[in-house]
Design a protein around this motif. Structure first.
Motif, mmCIF file in Angstrom:
data_model
loop_
_atom_site.group_PDB
_atom_site.id
_atom_site.type_symbol
_atom_site.label_atom_id
_atom_site.label_comp_id
_atom_site.label_asym_id
_atom_site.label_seq_id
_atom_site.Cartn_x
_atom_site.Cartn_y
_atom_site.Cartn_z
ATOM 1 N N SER A 110 0.847 -1.195 0.000
ATOM 2 C CA SER A 110 0.000 0.000 0.000
ATOM 3 C C SER A 110 0.881 1.243 0.000
ATOM 4 O O SER A 110 2.074 1.185 0.313
ATOM 5 C CB SER A 110 -0.907 0.013 1.226
ATOM 6 O OG SER A 110 -0.115 0.128 2.389
ATOM 7 N N ASN A 115 5.607 4.621 1.894
ATOM 8 C CA ASN A 115 6.128 5.826 2.536
ATOM 9 C C ASN A 115 6.817 5.513 3.867
ATOM 10 O O ASN A 115 7.822 6.136 4.211
ATOM 11 C CB ASN A 115 5.003 6.857 2.721
ATOM 12 C CG ASN A 115 4.613 7.495 1.400
ATOM 13 O OD1 ASN A 115 5.437 7.612 0.494
ATOM 14 N ND2 ASN A 115 3.360 7.889 1.275
ATOM 15 N N PHE A 140 -0.752 14.578 1.554
ATOM 16 C CA PHE A 140 -1.337 13.317 2.030
ATOM 17 C C PHE A 140 -0.363 12.189 1.732
ATOM 18 O O PHE A 140 0.016 11.972 0.588
ATOM 19 C CB PHE A 140 -2.685 13.027 1.364
ATOM 20 C CG PHE A 140 -3.321 11.781 1.926
ATOM 21 C CD1 PHE A 140 -4.033 11.839 3.117
ATOM 22 C CD2 PHE A 140 -3.164 10.552 1.307
ATOM 23 C CE1 PHE A 140 -4.583 10.688 3.668
ATOM 24 C CE2 PHE A 140 -3.702 9.392 1.855
ATOM 25 C CZ PHE A 140 -4.421 9.473 3.037
ATOM 26 N N HIS A 141 0.041 11.470 2.799
ATOM 27 C CA HIS A 141 1.015 10.389 2.617
ATOM 28 C C HIS A 141 0.532 9.048 3.153
ATOM 29 O O HIS A 141 1.268 8.066 3.081
ATOM 30 C CB HIS A 141 2.343 10.775 3.261
ATOM 31 C CG HIS A 141 2.965 11.992 2.641
ATOM 32 N ND1 HIS A 141 3.417 12.013 1.330
ATOM 33 C CD2 HIS A 141 3.185 13.243 3.115
ATOM 34 C CE1 HIS A 141 3.908 13.223 1.043
ATOM 35 N NE2 HIS A 141 3.768 13.988 2.102
ATOM 36 N N GLY A 142 -0.682 8.992 3.707
ATOM 37 C CA GLY A 142 -1.200 7.710 4.157
ATOM 38 C C GLY A 142 -1.630 7.734 5.603
ATOM 39 O O GLY A 142 -1.542 8.758 6.280
ATOM 40 N N GLU A 192 4.628 15.324 -2.567
ATOM 41 C CA GLU A 192 3.906 14.838 -3.744
ATOM 42 C C GLU A 192 4.195 15.840 -4.875
ATOM 43 O O GLU A 192 3.933 17.029 -4.717
ATOM 44 C CB GLU A 192 2.391 14.832 -3.499
ATOM 45 C CG GLU A 192 1.905 13.962 -2.356
ATOM 46 C CD GLU A 192 0.541 14.452 -1.850
ATOM 47 O OE1 GLU A 192 0.498 15.179 -0.823
ATOM 48 O OE2 GLU A 192 -0.466 14.127 -2.474
ATOM 49 N N VAL A 227 2.561 8.019 -5.260
ATOM 50 C CA VAL A 227 1.512 7.011 -5.093
ATOM 51 C C VAL A 227 0.315 7.322 -6.000
ATOM 52 O O VAL A 227 -0.278 6.421 -6.599
ATOM 53 C CB VAL A 227 1.084 6.924 -3.609
ATOM 54 C CG1 VAL A 227 -0.176 6.085 -3.449
ATOM 55 C CG2 VAL A 227 2.224 6.329 -2.775
ATOM 56 N N GLN A 228 -0.024 8.619 -6.132
ATOM 57 C CA GLN A 228 -1.155 9.001 -6.970
ATOM 58 C C GLN A 228 -0.714 9.465 -8.367
ATOM 59 O O GLN A 228 -1.418 9.265 -9.343
ATOM 60 C CB GLN A 228 -1.948 10.122 -6.283
ATOM 61 C CG GLN A 228 -3.335 10.334 -6.857
ATOM 62 C CD GLN A 228 -4.261 11.126 -5.932
ATOM 63 O OE1 GLN A 228 -4.987 11.980 -6.396
ATOM 64 N NE2 GLN A 228 -4.244 10.860 -4.653
ATOM 65 N N LYS A 254 -1.190 2.734 -5.548
ATOM 66 C CA LYS A 254 -2.453 2.889 -6.299
ATOM 67 C C LYS A 254 -2.514 2.129 -7.637
ATOM 68 O O LYS A 254 -2.953 1.010 -7.667
ATOM 69 C CB LYS A 254 -2.776 4.377 -6.477
ATOM 70 C CG LYS A 254 -3.166 5.026 -5.137
ATOM 71 C CD LYS A 254 -4.098 6.181 -5.249
ATOM 72 C CE LYS A 254 -4.737 6.503 -3.905
ATOM 73 N NZ LYS A 254 -3.937 7.390 -3.055
HETATM 74 C C1 LIG Z 1 -3.528 7.309 -1.590
HETATM 75 C C2 LIG Z 1 -2.229 7.933 -1.243
HETATM 76 C C3 LIG Z 1 -1.414 7.405 -0.225
HETATM 77 C C4 LIG Z 1 -1.849 6.269 0.651
HETATM 78 O O1 LIG Z 1 -1.976 5.071 -0.069
HETATM 79 P P1 LIG Z 1 -2.660 3.795 0.636
HETATM 80 O O2 LIG Z 1 -2.489 2.716 -0.385
HETATM 81 O O3 LIG Z 1 -4.083 4.162 0.910
HETATM 82 O O4 LIG Z 1 -1.901 3.540 1.879
HETATM 83 C C5 LIG Z 1 -0.176 7.994 -0.012
HETATM 84 N N1 LIG Z 1 0.239 9.037 -0.749
HETATM 85 C C6 LIG Z 1 -0.517 9.579 -1.727
HETATM 86 C C7 LIG Z 1 0.006 10.725 -2.522
HETATM 87 C C8 LIG Z 1 -1.782 9.050 -1.994
HETATM 88 O O5 LIG Z 1 -2.550 9.587 -2.953
#
Ligand SMILES: *Cc1c(COP(=O)(O)O)cnc(C)c1O
Length: 401
Positions: A110, A115, A140-142, A192, A227-228, A254
Motif C-alpha cells: 500500500s 512511505n 497526504f502520505h497515508g 507529492e 503514489v497518486q 495505487k
Molecule cells: C492514496 C495515497 C497514499 C496512501 O496510499 P494507501 O495505499 O491508501 O496507503 C499515499 N500518498 C498519496 C500521494 C496518496 O494519494
C-alpha cells in the motif's frame, strides 16, 4: 456466490451496519461489477466512472491483460515468503527501474507502507543526528502513524497524539520557507509532485527544481510520493519526468498493479543498501500475483500506447473544462496534468458529486471544494466528452439553482 443475483444495496448496507466498522463515509450504493470505463451497482444501474478505484484503476475496471495474467498466475504460485527469490519480483523491479531512474525496488502492499519504508530508509541512511523530514501543508502520505505524521493536515491528526517526532511542515510552493526550515538535523524533504488529496495542487514553476537544489546543497534526500501521480497518471511514466526533476527516493502504489494491491519504493543503488537485512520487511511485498499484475500493467500501457492516449485525453478534458470555466462563474480554476484533474469550485463540491451520481457519472470531491477526476487512461474520447457533458450540466444547474 458468483452465480447468484447480487444482494440489494439496502441489504448489503444492513450487513455493514452489523458487521463492518463504520470508519468510512460511503455512498448508499453497493457496486457489483465493472468493465472498462463503467461500473454497475447491485440494482443494475450503470455509471461512467471518472474516479475508478480512487485512482487505482488507471487501466479501467478489470483490464483484460491484467485479468488474464493474474488468472494464469493463480494456478502457478500465489505466495512465497521473501526468504526466497522469484523471477517475477526481479522482472517487476527491472521493468520499473528501466522506466524510471535506474534504481532498485522494495515491494510492499500500500501507499502508506511504501512511505513508511522511505521514512525508515531516511533514518537508516543518514547520520543519527540528522532525522528531520520536511513535508508540506495540504499533503497526504497515508494513514499509518508515520505517514499520518508526514501528512501536514491537522484534520488527519485529531485525537491521535502524540505523533511521531521529526517532521516539520512547510507551505507548498514556497521555496524560501522550505530553505528556512533546513537545519543540521534535517535529513530529507518529502513531497507529492502534484498534491492529490490536497486539491490537485500543481507546483509553481521551478519549485521542485528548487527543492532538488536545496537538497543537493544541504545533503538531504529528496523523496517524491508518487503514489497518486505515478504509473502513467500524468501522461509520463512518473510525474518527476513530467517536471524533469529526479528524486532520490520514489514511492508508488495505487495504479501500479492495474487495480490489484501492490506498492513499491524505488531508490538509487547508492542509497538502497542502507535498508539492510533485518531492518525492514513486508510479508506479502512483491508476491507473485502482484508482480504478474504489475508487469502486465506496464506491458498493457506500452502495447496500447496508453501514455500517448492519456496525453490526448488530457487535451480533451482541458478544452472542455476550460470552456466550462468561461461559461460558469462557479468554476474558479481548472488544474490538469495528464489525467489528474481538479476543478476548483470555491463552494462545497459534495452536492455536485451527488448530482453527477444521479446522472450516472462518478466523480470525487476533495479538499471540500475541488471536484477531482482521475479517469482511466484507456477511456475513449466519446466517453470523456459524455462525462464532461454530465459534469457541466450538474455544475451549471447548481450555479443556477
Ligand atoms: C492514496 C495515497 C497514499 C496512501 O496510499 P494507501 O495505499 O491508501 O496507503 C499515499 N500518498 C498519496 C500521494 C496518496 O494519494
Amino acid at each position: 456466490m458468483d452465480s447468484q443475483a447480487p444482494l440489494s444495496s439496502e441489504l448489503t448496507i444492513e450487513l455493514f451496519d452489523d458487521y463492518v466498522i463504520p470508519n468510512y463515509r460511503r455512498f448508499p450504493v453497493s457496486l457489483a461489477r465493472g468493465e472498462g470505463a463503467y461500473v454497475w451497482d447491485a440494482e443494475g444501474n450503470r455509471y461512467l466512472d471518472f474516479f475508478p478505484g480512487w485512482g487505482c484503476n488507471l487501466l479501467g475496471h478489470c483490464p483484460g491483460p491484467v485479468v488474464e495474467a493474474v488468472r494464469d498466475q493463480l494456478g502457478k504460485l500465489i505466495h512465497v515468503p521473501n526468504t526466497w527469490y522469484t523471477e517475477l519480483q526481479g522482472q517487476w523491479a527491472k521493468a520499473l527501474s528501466e522506466r524510471s531512474f535506474g534504481g532498485q525496488a522494495f515491494f510492499c502492499n500500500s501507499g502508506t507502507e511504501a512511505n513508511e519504508a522511505a521514512i525508515k530508509l531516511v533514518r537508516l541512511h543518514t547520520p543519527k543526528s540528522k532525522y528531520k523530514i520536511i513535508t508540506f501543508e495540504g499533503s497526504f502520505h497515508g494513514r499509518t502513524l508515520g505517514s499520518t505524521t508526514a501528512t501536514a493536515q491537522p484534520k488527519y491528526h485529531e485525537g491521535l497524539g502524540p505523533l511521531m517526532a521529526g517532521f516539520v511542515y512547510a507551505p507548498y510552493g514556497d521555496i524560501d520557507a522550505v530553505a528556512k526550515l533546513v537545519d543540521d538535523e534535517t535529513a530529507a524533504i518529502m513531497i507529492e509532485p502534484i498534491q492529490g488529496e490536497g486539491g490537485v495542487v500543481v507546483p509553481p514553476d521551478g519549485f521542485l527544481a528548487g527543492l532538488r537544489t536545496l537538497a543537493d546543497e544541504n545533503d538531504l534526500l529528496l523523496i517524491f510520493d508518487e503514489v497518486q501521480t505515478g504509473c502513467g497518471r500524468t501522461g509520463e511514466w512518473f510525474a518527476y519526468q513530467y517536471f524533469d526533476v529526479t528524486p532520490d527516493i520514489m514511492t508508488l502504489a495505487k495504479a501500479i498493479c492495474g487495480g490489484l494491491a501492490g506498492a513499491a519504493m524505488l531508490t538509487t543503488p547508492e542509497i538502497a543498501p542502507s535498508l539492510r537485512p533485518g531492518m525492514h520487511a513486508a510479508t506479502f511485498g512483491g508476491n507473485p500475483i502482484a508482480a504478474r499484475a504489475g508487469i502486465a500493467t506496464i506491458e498493457m500501457i506500452e502495447k496500447e500506447n496508453l501514455l500517448e492516449n492519456a496525453r490526448r485525453l488530457s487535451q480533451v478534458f482541458k478544452t472542455r473544462l476550460e470552456e466550462l470555466q468561461q461559461e460558469c462563474d462557479l468554476v474558479q480554476d481548472v488544474r490538469i496534468v495528464g489525467l489528474m484533474i481538479g476543478v476548483e469550485l470555491g463552494v462545497e463540491g459534495a452536492p455536485i458529486v451527488k448530482a453527477c451520481m444521479d446522472r450516472g457519472l462518478l466523480v470525487n470531491c476533495t479538499h471540500d471544494t475541488v471536484i477531482r477526476l482521475l479517469p482511466s487512461m484507456n477511456l475513449t474520447e466519446a466517453q470523456a466528452n459524455e462525462g464532461c457533458d454530465v459534469l457541466a450540466e450538474a455544475i451549471k444547474q447548481h450555479a443556477g439553482g
